[in-house]
Each structure stands twice: as C-alpha cells, then as structure tokens.
Design a protein around this motif. Structure first.
Motif, PDB file in Angstrom:
ATOM      1  N   ILE A  13       0.842  -1.197   0.000  1.00 58.85           N
ATOM      2  CA  ILE A  13       0.000   0.000   0.000  1.00 58.85           C
ATOM      3  C   ILE A  13       0.874   1.243   0.000  1.00 58.85           C
ATOM      4  N   GLN A  14       0.231   2.386  -0.182  1.00 50.30           N
ATOM      5  CA  GLN A  14       0.909   3.680  -0.124  1.00 50.30           C
ATOM      6  C   GLN A  14       0.763   4.261   1.274  1.00 50.30           C
ATOM      7  N   GLU A  15       1.733   5.073   1.638  1.00 52.66           N
ATOM      8  CA  GLU A  15       1.650   5.784   2.923  1.00 52.66           C
ATOM      9  C   GLU A  15       0.320   6.531   3.016  1.00 52.66           C
ATOM     10  N   GLY A  16      -0.266   6.481   4.192  1.00 48.85           N
ATOM     11  CA  GLY A  16      -1.518   7.172   4.411  1.00 48.85           C
ATOM     12  C   GLY A  16      -2.742   6.294   4.228  1.00 48.85           C
ATOM     13  N   GLU A  17      -2.574   5.203   3.479  1.00 44.16           N
ATOM     14  CA  GLU A  17      -3.696   4.275   3.294  1.00 44.16           C
ATOM     15  C   GLU A  17      -3.860   3.383   4.534  1.00 44.16           C
ATOM     16  N   ASN A  18      -5.011   2.741   4.601  1.00 48.83           N
ATOM     17  CA  ASN A  18      -5.251   1.774   5.679  1.00 48.83           C
ATOM     18  C   ASN A  18      -4.872   0.372   5.218  1.00 48.83           C
ATOM     19  N   ALA A  19      -4.423  -0.431   6.163  1.00 46.84           N
ATOM     20  CA  ALA A  19      -4.066  -1.822   5.859  1.00 46.84           C
ATOM     21  C   ALA A  19      -4.903  -2.741   6.730  1.00 46.84           C
ATOM     22  N   THR A  20      -5.522  -3.724   6.116  1.00 51.16           N
ATOM     23  CA  THR A  20      -6.321  -4.700   6.855  1.00 51.16           C
ATOM     24  C   THR A  20      -5.781  -6.100   6.629  1.00 51.16           C
ATOM     25  N   MET A  21      -5.539  -6.786   7.726  1.00 49.56           N
ATOM     26  CA  MET A  21      -5.064  -8.170   7.674  1.00 49.56           C
ATOM     27  C   MET A  21      -6.042  -9.039   8.455  1.00 49.56           C
ATOM     28  N   ASN A  22      -6.247 -10.231   7.956  1.00 53.11           N
ATOM     29  CA  ASN A  22      -7.197 -11.138   8.592  1.00 53.11           C
ATOM     30  C   ASN A  22      -6.494 -12.396   9.080  1.00 53.11           C
ATOM     31  N   CYS A  23      -7.082 -12.999  10.090  1.00 56.88           N
ATOM     32  CA  CYS A  23      -6.512 -14.203  10.678  1.00 56.88           C
ATOM     33  C   CYS A  23      -7.656 -15.158  10.996  1.00 56.88           C
ATOM     34  N   SER A  24      -7.493 -16.405  10.601  1.00 55.07           N
ATOM     35  CA  SER A  24      -8.475 -17.427  10.983  1.00 55.07           C
ATOM     36  C   SER A  24      -7.760 -18.493  11.795  1.00 55.07           C
ATOM     37  N   TYR A  25      -8.470 -19.093  12.717  1.00 52.93           N
ATOM     38  CA  TYR A  25      -7.871 -20.121  13.571  1.00 52.93           C
ATOM     39  C   TYR A  25      -8.836 -21.279  13.704  1.00 52.93           C
ATOM     40  N   LYS A  26      -8.366 -22.351  14.330  1.00 45.29           N
ATOM     41  CA  LYS A  26      -9.124 -23.600  14.253  1.00 45.29           C
ATOM     42  C   LYS A  26      -9.820 -24.013  15.541  1.00 45.29           C
ATOM     43  N   THR A  27      -9.173 -23.761  16.690  1.00 46.03           N
ATOM     44  CA  THR A  27      -9.735 -24.277  17.935  1.00 46.03           C
ATOM     45  C   THR A  27     -10.149 -23.139  18.857  1.00 46.03           C
ATOM     46  N   SER A  28     -10.861 -23.475  19.911  1.00 39.30           N
ATOM     47  CA  SER A  28     -11.280 -22.458  20.874  1.00 39.30           C
ATOM     48  C   SER A  28     -10.064 -21.817  21.531  1.00 39.30           C
ATOM     49  N   ILE A  29     -10.194 -20.546  21.886  1.00 44.03           N
ATOM     50  CA  ILE A  29      -9.059 -19.802  22.427  1.00 44.03           C
ATOM     51  C   ILE A  29      -9.447 -19.047  23.686  1.00 44.03           C
ATOM     52  N   ASN A  30      -8.435 -18.672  24.465  1.00 45.74           N
ATOM     53  CA  ASN A  30      -8.616 -17.743  25.572  1.00 45.74           C
ATOM     54  C   ASN A  30      -8.380 -16.312  25.112  1.00 45.74           C
ATOM     55  N   ASN A  31      -7.371 -16.142  24.273  1.00 44.65           N
ATOM     56  CA  ASN A  31      -7.119 -14.815  23.725  1.00 44.65           C
ATOM     57  C   ASN A  31      -6.421 -14.932  22.388  1.00 44.65           C
ATOM     58  N   LEU A  32      -6.360 -13.838  21.681  1.00 45.63           N
ATOM     59  CA  LEU A  32      -5.657 -13.769  20.401  1.00 45.63           C
ATOM     60  C   LEU A  32      -4.754 -12.541  20.448  1.00 45.63           C
ATOM     61  N   GLN A  33      -3.533 -12.711  19.990  1.00 48.52           N
ATOM     62  CA  GLN A  33      -2.570 -11.616  20.019  1.00 48.52           C
ATOM     63  C   GLN A  33      -2.056 -11.343  18.608  1.00 48.52           C
ATOM     64  N   TRP A  34      -1.672 -10.134  18.376  1.00 52.06           N
ATOM     65  CA  TRP A  34      -1.014  -9.745  17.121  1.00 52.06           C
ATOM     66  C   TRP A  34       0.399  -9.270  17.446  1.00 52.06           C
ATOM     67  N   TYR A  35       1.346  -9.738  16.623  1.00 54.71           N
ATOM     68  CA  TYR A  35       2.743  -9.368  16.759  1.00 54.71           C
ATOM     69  C   TYR A  35       3.248  -8.828  15.433  1.00 54.71           C
ATOM     70  N   ARG A  36       4.275  -7.985  15.516  1.00 55.05           N
ATOM     71  CA  ARG A  36       4.954  -7.443  14.333  1.00 55.05           C
ATOM     72  C   ARG A  36       6.408  -7.893  14.361  1.00 55.05           C
ATOM     73  N   GLN A  37       6.936  -8.202  13.194  1.00 54.88           N
ATOM     74  CA  GLN A  37       8.334  -8.597  13.082  1.00 54.88           C
ATOM     75  C   GLN A  37       8.969  -7.844  11.935  1.00 54.88           C
ATOM     76  N   ASN A  38       9.932  -6.996  12.276  1.00 50.69           N
ATOM     77  CA  ASN A  38      10.700  -6.317  11.246  1.00 50.69           C
ATOM     78  C   ASN A  38      11.781  -7.258  10.735  1.00 50.69           C
ATOM     79  N   SER A  39      12.220  -7.015   9.530  1.00 50.09           N
ATOM     80  CA  SER A  39      13.162  -7.899   8.872  1.00 50.09           C
ATOM     81  C   SER A  39      14.365  -8.178   9.757  1.00 50.09           C
ATOM     82  N   GLY A  40      14.608  -9.462  10.016  1.00 53.33           N
ATOM     83  CA  GLY A  40      15.789  -9.864  10.760  1.00 53.33           C
ATOM     84  C   GLY A  40      15.753  -9.558  12.241  1.00 53.33           C
TER      85      GLY A  40
END
Lengths: 114, 115
Positions: A13-40
């Motif tokens: 995307i271009q700077e200033g735009e919105n980014a949407t990411m989706n996640c699907s999972y298989k089993t029941s959960i207590n919580n869901l977390q999102w993490y970011r990883q920069n290269s290396g």
C-alpha cells in the motif's frame, strides 16, 4: 502445526492508506494476540484481545475478534513506511496443558511505500 | 531495563556438531518459551518453562533437542548432532505471568545455519 492463517500473505500500500489483515484459527481460544516482526529482528507485541471481547483499539491499531467465525482482523490506519513488517496473529489454544504455548500463523508481509 | 537477550546471534555449524543457544529473559519473568522459526514461516513452539520447571516440551522435534533452565532464569537450548533441517531462527520469549495468556517479550533470535 500452525493454528492461524493470515490473509493476505502479502500486502502493498501507499503511505496514508489503511491496511487490513485477517486471521483465521481452528480451535477455541482464551485470547488472540497480534505481533509485528521487522526484517531480521524479533517479534514485538502489538495488541491482545480476549475471547470475550469483540473489538479493541490501540493508537492506529484496531483489532476485531469473531469467535463464532474463529477469525480476527487487524486494521492499521494512516499507514507509515515504518509499518513495513510481517504481522502475525497468535492464539493460546484452549485445552493445551496450562496454556503453555502461543500458536502462530504464517504471517502477512506488509509493504508501505512513500 | 534490558529486554530479552540471546546469544550467539548467528551460529554456523557443520552437520553432526552440537550447539548451545542461550537466552537471558527479562529479570523476574516467570515464563520462558522457545520457538523455532523457519524462513518465511511463523514461529513454532518448542518448549515452555515456568521458573525452573519444564512444563511442556511437546514441540521439541526430536530427542536431539534439549532445553534447561536450572535456576529459573537463564535458559539454554541444546541441539545435538545437528542436521540441515535444524537451520532456522530460534526465538526465546519471556512473560511475567504464568502460561501463554499474556504478552510475551521476544529476544532477537539466534540464526542457526547447519552446513
């Protein structure tokens, strides 16, 4: 084996735009977390949403959780070049002994160009 | 304060060699986790410690993998007789609380290359 599946695998995307990411999972959960990883580099925690929550905000981040569909979305508003990274969802699957592990998806690679 | 540190950052081993990877968690963190991350994949769980007790080692891929945390602080992941398929980034994470229910703080990882 991996629990979560992110969609899309890659997003540009271009700077200033919105980014949407989706996640699907298989089993029941207590919580869901999102993490970011920069290269290396290691993973950085972004946000945690519990199974009894439907939406959560943190700065430019908005996370939703739909336990009936076993899915979550991460929205980054007004994206910046510094948001370029891989984004992973992770769940602690219920039933696992003492909730001992985070189970990660394969990630979405986000590229933000200026 | 210091975050999670790992050493070495890079390790090249010949097939068949033993390697030892070190993790220094954040001081006072009860939980310590090891993950393996192959290129282009998300991290996969290896093992979990609560203080010095190894409560879950179900993710260790073979009996060549061994982890310890004898004093409930520093942890070492040892891989014996390394194979090419062991090449990956090994991530350590720690958490203040018990279990995987809260934010985990990750180290920068050790990139292992087995030739």
């Amino acid at each position: 084996s991996q629990q979560g599946e992110e969609d899309p695998q890659a997003l540009s995307i271009q700077e200033g735009e919105n980014a949407t990411m989706n996640c699907s999972y298989k089993t029941s959960i207590n919580n869901l977390q999102w993490y970011r990883q920069n290269s290396g580099r290691g993973l950085v925690h972004l946000i945690l949403i519990r199974s009894n929550e439907r939406e959560k905000h943190s700065g430019r981040l908005r996370v939703t959780l739909d336990t009936s569909k076993k899915s979550s979305s991460l929205l980054i508003t007004a994206s910046r070049a510094a948001d370029t990274a891989s984004y992973f969802c992770a769940t602690d699957a219920r039933g696992r002994q003492a909730g001992t592990a985070l189970i990660f998806g394969k990630g979405t690679t986000l590229s933000v160009s200026s | 304060g210091a975050g999670v540190s790992q050493s070495p950052r890079y390790k090249v081993a010949k097939r068949g060699q033993d390697v030892a990877l070190r993790c220094d968690p954040i001081s006072g963190h009860v939980s310590l986790f090891w993950y393996q991350q192959a290129l282009g994949q998300g991290p996969e769980f290896l093992t979990y410690f609560q203080n010095e007790a190894q409560l879950d080692k179900s993710g260790l891929p073979s009996d060549r993998f061994f982890a310890e945390r004898p004093e409930g602080s520093v942890s070492t992941l040892k891989i014996q007789r390394t194979q090419q398929e062991d090449s990956a980034v090994y991530l350590c994470a720690s958490s203040f609380a018990r279990g995987a229910f809260n934010e985990q703080f990750f180290g920068p990882g050790t990139r292992l290359t087995v030739l």
